[in-house]
Design a protein around this motif. Structure first.
Motif, PDB file in Angstrom:
ATOM      1  N   LYS A   1      65.044  27.122   1.582  1.00  0.00           N
ATOM      2  CA  LYS A   1      65.622  25.951   0.731  1.00  0.00           C
ATOM      3  C   LYS A   1      65.301  24.737   0.607  1.00  0.00           C
ATOM      4  CE  LYS A   1      70.112  25.877   2.247  1.00  0.00           C
ATOM      5  NZ  LYS A   1      70.905  25.297   0.804  1.00  0.00           N
ATOM      6  N   SER A   2      65.791  23.794  -0.804  1.00  0.00           N
ATOM      7  CA  SER A   2      65.809  22.185  -0.804  1.00  0.00           C
ATOM      8  C   SER A   2      65.796  21.561   0.337  1.00  0.00           C
ATOM      9  CB  SER A   2      66.037  21.775  -1.964  1.00  0.00           C
ATOM     10  OG  SER A   2      66.994  22.014  -2.186  1.00  0.00           O
ATOM     11  N   PRO A   3      65.403  20.243   0.435  1.00  0.00           N
ATOM     12  CA  PRO A   3      65.933  19.974   1.663  1.00  0.00           C
ATOM     13  C   PRO A   3      67.304  19.230   1.428  1.00  0.00           C
ATOM     14  CG  PRO A   3      64.382  18.351   0.417  1.00  0.00           C
ATOM     15  CD  PRO A   3      64.646  20.007  -0.031  1.00  0.00           C
ATOM     16  N   PRO A   4      68.028  18.766   2.274  1.00  0.00           N
ATOM     17  CA  PRO A   4      69.642  18.525   2.458  1.00  0.00           C
ATOM     18  C   PRO A   4      69.688  17.314   0.835  1.00  0.00           C
ATOM     19  CG  PRO A   4      68.460  17.890   4.894  1.00  0.00           C
ATOM     20  CD  PRO A   4      67.906  18.912   4.202  1.00  0.00           C
ATOM     21  N   PRO A   5      71.390  17.653   0.522  1.00  0.00           N
ATOM     22  CA  PRO A   5      71.459  16.493  -0.205  1.00  0.00           C
ATOM     23  C   PRO A   5      71.309  15.001   0.713  1.00  0.00           C
ATOM     24  CG  PRO A   5      73.144  17.481   0.196  1.00  0.00           C
ATOM     25  CD  PRO A   5      71.802  18.623   0.928  1.00  0.00           C
ATOM     26  N   HIS A   6      71.043  13.925  -0.689  1.00  0.00           N
ATOM     27  CA  HIS A   6      71.373  12.641   0.063  1.00  0.00           C
ATOM     28  C   HIS A   6      70.678  11.736   1.522  1.00  0.00           C
ATOM     29  CE1 HIS A   6      75.012  12.359  -2.219  1.00  0.00           C
ATOM     30  NE2 HIS A   6      75.208  13.122  -2.105  1.00  0.00           N
ATOM     31  N   ASN A   7      69.513  13.076   1.922  1.00  0.00           N
ATOM     32  CA  ASN A   7      68.432  12.795   2.680  1.00  0.00           C
ATOM     33  C   ASN A   7      69.280  13.138   3.976  1.00  0.00           C
ATOM     34  OD1 ASN A   7      65.954  11.816   2.259  1.00  0.00           O
ATOM     35  ND2 ASN A   7      66.655  10.131   1.972  1.00  0.00           N
ATOM     36  N   LEU A   8      69.753  13.553   4.364  1.00  0.00           N
ATOM     37  CA  LEU A   8      71.365  13.966   5.514  1.00  0.00           C
ATOM     38  C   LEU A   8      70.174  14.274   6.670  1.00  0.00           C
ATOM     39  CD1 LEU A   8      74.645  14.974   4.223  1.00  0.00           C
ATOM     40  CD2 LEU A   8      73.507  12.508   5.407  1.00  0.00           C
ATOM     41  N   GLU A   9      70.419  13.987   7.932  1.00  0.00           N
ATOM     42  CA  GLU A   9      69.822  15.097   8.650  1.00  0.00           C
ATOM     43  C   GLU A   9      71.011  16.118   9.125  1.00  0.00           C
ATOM     44  OE1 GLU A   9      68.138  12.951  12.512  1.00  0.00           O
ATOM     45  OE2 GLU A   9      66.904  14.805  12.809  1.00  0.00           O
ATOM     46  N   ILE A  10      70.125  17.074   9.283  1.00  0.00           N
ATOM     47  CA  ILE A  10      70.974  18.157   9.849  1.00  0.00           C
ATOM     48  C   ILE A  10      71.320  19.219  11.157  1.00  0.00           C
ATOM     49  CG2 ILE A  10      71.735  20.676  10.235  1.00  0.00           C
ATOM     50  CD1 ILE A  10      72.168  19.204   6.841  1.00  0.00           C
ATOM     51  N   TYR A  11      72.617  18.675  12.238  1.00  0.00           N
ATOM     52  CA  TYR A  11      73.168  18.766  12.839  1.00  0.00           C
ATOM     53  C   TYR A  11      73.186  19.781  13.406  1.00  0.00           C
ATOM     54  CZ  TYR A  11      72.261  13.506  13.910  1.00  0.00           C
ATOM     55  OH  TYR A  11      71.663  12.262  14.445  1.00  0.00           O
ATOM     56  N   PHE A  12      73.376  20.302  14.992  1.00  0.00           N
ATOM     57  CA  PHE A  12      73.523  21.153  15.374  1.00  0.00           C
ATOM     58  C   PHE A  12      75.268  21.320  16.127  1.00  0.00           C
ATOM     59  CE2 PHE A  12      73.306  24.986  18.426  1.00  0.00           C
ATOM     60  CZ  PHE A  12      73.352  25.855  17.823  1.00  0.00           C
ATOM     61  N   GLY A  13      76.494  22.031  16.337  1.00  0.00           N
ATOM     62  CA  GLY A  13      77.079  21.958  17.179  1.00  0.00           C
ATOM     63  C   GLY A  13      78.104  23.137  17.092  1.00  0.00           C
ATOM     64  N   THR A  14      79.459  22.690  17.381  1.00  0.00           N
ATOM     65  CA  THR A  14      80.507  24.089  17.682  1.00  0.00           C
ATOM     66  C   THR A  14      80.639  23.126  16.116  1.00  0.00           C
ATOM     67  OG1 THR A  14      82.531  22.532  18.842  1.00  0.00           O
ATOM     68  CG2 THR A  14      80.493  23.279  20.334  1.00  0.00           C
ATOM     69  N   ALA A  15      81.324  25.010  16.398  1.00  0.00           N
ATOM     70  CA  ALA A  15      82.489  25.157  14.772  1.00  0.00           C
ATOM     71  C   ALA A  15      83.945  24.840  14.945  1.00  0.00           C
ATOM     72  CB  ALA A  15      82.364  26.624  14.217  1.00  0.00           C
ATOM     73  N   TYR A  16      84.034  23.937  16.438  1.00  0.00           N
ATOM     74  CA  TYR A  16      85.181  23.604  16.776  1.00  0.00           C
ATOM     75  C   TYR A  16      85.400  22.234  16.935  1.00  0.00           C
ATOM     76  CZ  TYR A  16      86.273  28.471  18.095  1.00  0.00           C
ATOM     77  OH  TYR A  16      86.929  29.654  18.130  1.00  0.00           O
ATOM     78  N   TYR A  17      86.581  21.472  16.063  1.00  0.00           N
ATOM     79  CA  TYR A  17      86.351  20.272  16.253  1.00  0.00           C
ATOM     80  C   TYR A  17      88.025  19.349  16.152  1.00  0.00           C
ATOM     81  CZ  TYR A  17      88.382  22.020  11.743  1.00  0.00           C
ATOM     82  OH  TYR A  17      88.564  22.326  11.208  1.00  0.00           O
ATOM     83  N   SER A  18      88.001  18.229  16.883  1.00  0.00           N
ATOM     84  CA  SER A  18      89.346  17.565  16.231  1.00  0.00           C
ATOM     85  C   SER A  18      88.689  15.658  15.731  1.00  0.00           C
ATOM     86  CB  SER A  18      89.414  16.531  17.769  1.00  0.00           C
ATOM     87  OG  SER A  18      90.646  15.715  17.147  1.00  0.00           O
ATOM     88  N   LEU A  19      89.264  16.408  14.189  1.00  0.00           N
ATOM     89  CA  LEU A  19      88.927  15.067  13.358  1.00  0.00           C
ATOM     90  C   LEU A  19      89.650  14.366  12.641  1.00  0.00           C
ATOM     91  CD1 LEU A  19      87.164  17.686  10.779  1.00  0.00           C
ATOM     92  CD2 LEU A  19      86.520  16.018  12.608  1.00  0.00           C
ATOM     93  N   GLN A  20      89.992  12.731  12.731  1.00  0.00           N
ATOM     94  CA  GLN A  20      90.728  11.882  11.807  1.00  0.00           C
ATOM     95  C   GLN A  20      91.191  12.863  10.442  1.00  0.00           C
ATOM     96  OE1 GLN A  20      89.439   8.362  12.119  1.00  0.00           O
ATOM     97  NE2 GLN A  20      89.825   7.867  14.889  1.00  0.00           N
ATOM     98  N   ARG A  21      92.586  11.884  10.628  1.00  0.00           N
ATOM     99  CA  ARG A  21      93.058  12.249   8.965  1.00  0.00           C
ATOM    100  C   ARG A  21      92.010  11.442   7.994  1.00  0.00           C
ATOM    101  NH1 ARG A  21      98.457  13.602   6.952  1.00  0.00           N
ATOM    102  NH2 ARG A  21      98.462  13.493   4.538  1.00  0.00           N
ATOM    103  N   ALA A  22      91.564  11.129   8.414  1.00  0.00           N
ATOM    104  CA  ALA A  22      90.598   9.396   7.351  1.00  0.00           C
ATOM    105  C   ALA A  22      89.228   9.835   7.089  1.00  0.00           C
ATOM    106  CB  ALA A  22      90.694   7.930   7.567  1.00  0.00           C
TER     107      ALA A  22
END
Ligand SMILES: *[C@@H]1O[C@H](CO)[C@@H](O)[C@H](O)[C@H]1NC(C)=O
Ligand SMILES: *[C@@H]1O[C@H](CO)[C@@H](O)[C@H](O)[C@H]1NC(C)=O
Length: 422
Positions: free
Chosen positions: A257-278
Motif C-alpha cells: 500500500k502507499s503510505p497513509p495520507p497527510h503523513n499520518l502515523e498509524i496507531y493500533f487499538g481497540t475498535a471500541y470508543y467513547s467520542l465527543q460530538r465535535a
C-alpha cells in the motif's frame, strides 16, 4: 498372525481412547450443543447457585426472575405492553443523566434475546440509539428488531446497512453510517459509544455519565491504543480484499500500500470508543479523516486503527496525542492475556476472546469497565441472568425518580411460600 493381532489391539485401543476423548469433549462442551429454541424466550429460570454477586437475602427468601415473557413483537404492536413486559425503564432517573445525553451505536446480526437485554440495560428516554443490523441477518430477526425499535422514539435503525465482514472495512463503515444519522438526530447527545450485540454494561448510565465527565476524560475522547506495533504492520502495509460477509484476504507481499495520507502515523487499538460530538463531526467532515477512511478501505481490521489514529491528530477535537491504552472501556478476557490480566476463562474462548460464564463475573465487576464483552444468551445464559440482575439492582438503587414495579427484573420471594405454590 501375531502382527495382525497386535495391529488389531492397537486399533481397538486407539478407538477406545478416541471415544473417551470425544466423550470428554462432548460432555465438557455440552451446553453449547443444546439446540436453540426456534423462538427465543426469556426464560423464567432461577438464578444459578453460584450467582453470589446479588445482594444478600434473608435465610427464608431468594431472588427470583420476573422475566418469562416470550419475545414476540408481532402486529398489532402494543408498545406500552412491550415496554412494561420487557422491563424497559421509560423515565429519566436523574437530572445529572438528563443533562448529559449519550448516543449509542449498536451493531448486531443475531441473537434477539441478547439484543433486547442489552438495549433495556442501557436504555434511557433522553439518550439516542442507532442500531445497525447486518445486511446479511435473517429476515425474521430484522423484522423483530424493526418492530421493537418502533416502540421507542429515540431508537432507530441505521439508514444504510452494510454486509459486515469480520476484520473488514464494512465493520468500520457500519459505525460511520450510524454517525451520519446521529448527527442529524434532534437529541443533543454529548458522547457516542459503540457496542456490538455481545456486549453488556457493567457501569450504570449514571456511572458512565460521571466517568465521561471525570477530569481525566472531560476534554478527551477515549480510544485505547498505541503506535502500531511491528506485528500489526501487515494490516496497513499490504493491500487486502474483503469478500463481503465472508472474510478478508491479504493480496500478498507484491501488493504494497502507499503510505497513509497527510503523513499520518498509524496507531493500533481497540475498535471500541467513547467520542465527543465535535470529534464525530470532524470524522464526517475533515479531509484528514475522509482521506484516511478512503485509504483504509483495503486494510485489515481498519476499525482497530481508524479511531485511535485520528485521536492522535493534534487538530482533532478532544484528541489525546500522548494517549495509550488507558480508558476503561471494555472488560475482555483475551486468551493471550491469561495469567497476566486474568486467571483464565470459565466459559470458553471463541476467536481468542472469552465468552463469560457466571464464575467470570467477579473479575468483570472488579474491573468496573463501562462494558464487558462477550456474552451469549445461548451458550452461557446464566452469566447474563446474574450480571443483568446485578446491574439492574444497582441502576434502581441509584435512581432519584420513583421506581415502578415493572422495572424490577427479579423479586425477593419467600422460599416456603414458593414451594407451596410450586
Ligand atoms: C396494550 O397493553 C396494555 C397493557 O397490557 C393494555 O392495558 C391496553 O389495553 C393494550 N392496548 C391495546 C390497544 O390493545
Ligand atoms: C415465609 O413464610 C413462612 C411460612 O409461610 C413464614 O413463617 C415466614 O415468616 C416467611 N418469611 C418471610 C421473610 O416472609
Amino acid at each position: 498372525m501375531l502382527q495382525l493381532e497386535s495391529a488389531k489391539w492397537s486399533f481397538l485401543l486407539c478407538l477406545g481412547v478416541s471415544i473417551l476423548i470425544c466423550s470428554i469433549i462432548y460432555l465438557k462442551d455440552k451446553p453449547s450443543y443444546v439446540p436453540k429454541p426456534l423462538h427465543h424466550t426469556l426464560r423464567c429460570h432461577p438464578f444459578p447457585e453460584n450467582c453470589n454477586i446479588l445482594p444478600p437475602t434473608t435465610p427464608y427468601t431468594r431472588w427470583e426472575r420476573t422475566e418469562c415473557q416470550e419475545l414476540n413483537f408481532n402486529n398489532p404492536l402494543n408498545c406500552s405492553r412491550i415496554q412494561s413486559e420487557h422491563h424497559f425503564i421509560m423515565e429519566t432517573l436523574s437530572k445529572e443523566e438528563e443533562d448529559y445525553p449519550l448516543a449509542f451505536i449498536i451493531t448486531i446480526h443475531k441473537d434477539l434475546e441478547m439484543f433486547v437485554r442489552l438495549l433495556r440495560a442501557i436504555y434511557a428516554p433522553h439518550n439516542v440509539y442507532c442500531i445497525h443490523i447486518d445486511a446479511k441477518a435473517q429476515e425474521d430477526y430484522r423484522l423483530s428488531v424493526e418492530r421493537l425499535v418502533e416502540c421507542f422514539p429515540n431508537v432507530f435503525l441505521a439508514s444504510v446497512s452494510e454486509t459486515v465482514t469480520y476484520g473488514g472495512f464494512s465493520r468500520l463503515k457500519a459505525d460511520i453510517n450510524c454517525m451520519e444519522d446521529l448527527v442529524r438526530s434532534p437529541v443533543k447527545w454529548r458522547r457516542v459509544i459503540n457496542l456490538c450485540g455481545q456486549d453488556f454494561p457493567v457501569q450504570s448510565n449514571l456511572e458512565m455519565v460521571r466517568y465521561m465527565q471525570h477530569e481525566e476524560w472531560r476534554d478527551n475522547n477515549m480510544t485505547p491504543g498505541i503506535k502500531q506495533p511491528e506485528n500489526m504492520k501487515y494490516r496497513t502495509h499490504i493491500k487486502h480484499i474483503e469478500v463481503k460477509g465472508d472474510y478478508v484476504a491479504s493480496l500478498g507481499q507484491g501488493h504494497k500500500k502507499s503510505p497513509p495520507p497527510h503523513n499520518l502515523e498509524i496507531y493500533f487499538g481497540t475498535a471500541y470508543y467513547s467520542l465527543q460530538r465535535a470529534f464525530v463531526e470532524y470524522v464526517l467532515t475533515s479531509s484528514v479523516a475522509k482521506d484516511l477512511l478512503e485509504w483504509s478501505k483495503d486494510t485489515y481490521s481498519p476499525d482497530e486503527h481508524y479511531w485511535v489514529t485520528l485521536n492522535h491528530v493534534e487538530d482533532a477535537p478532544g484528541s489525546k496525542v500522548n494517549g495509550g491504552w488507558e480508558g476503561n472501556i471494555r472488560a475482555i478476557k483475551w486468551k493471550d492475556q491469561e495469567g497476566i490480566a486474568h486467571q483464565g476463562c470459565n466459559g470458553r474462548y471463541i476467536r481468542d476472546i472469552c465468552i463469560y460464564d457466571v464464575e467470570d463475573l467477579h473479575w468483570i465487576i472488579e474491573k468496573n469497565s463501562m462494558f464487558a464483552n462477550k456474552f451469549e444468551s445461548t451458550s452461557f445464559p446464566e452469566a447474563l441472568d446474574c450480571l443483568e440482575q446485578w446491574h439492574r439492582h444497582k441502576v434502581l438503587q441509584q435512581a432519584l425518580a420513583p421506581i415502578q414495579l415493572s422495572w424490577q427484573l427479579a423479586t425477593e420471594v419467600n422460599i416456603s411460600t414458593a414451594t407451596v405454590t410450586g
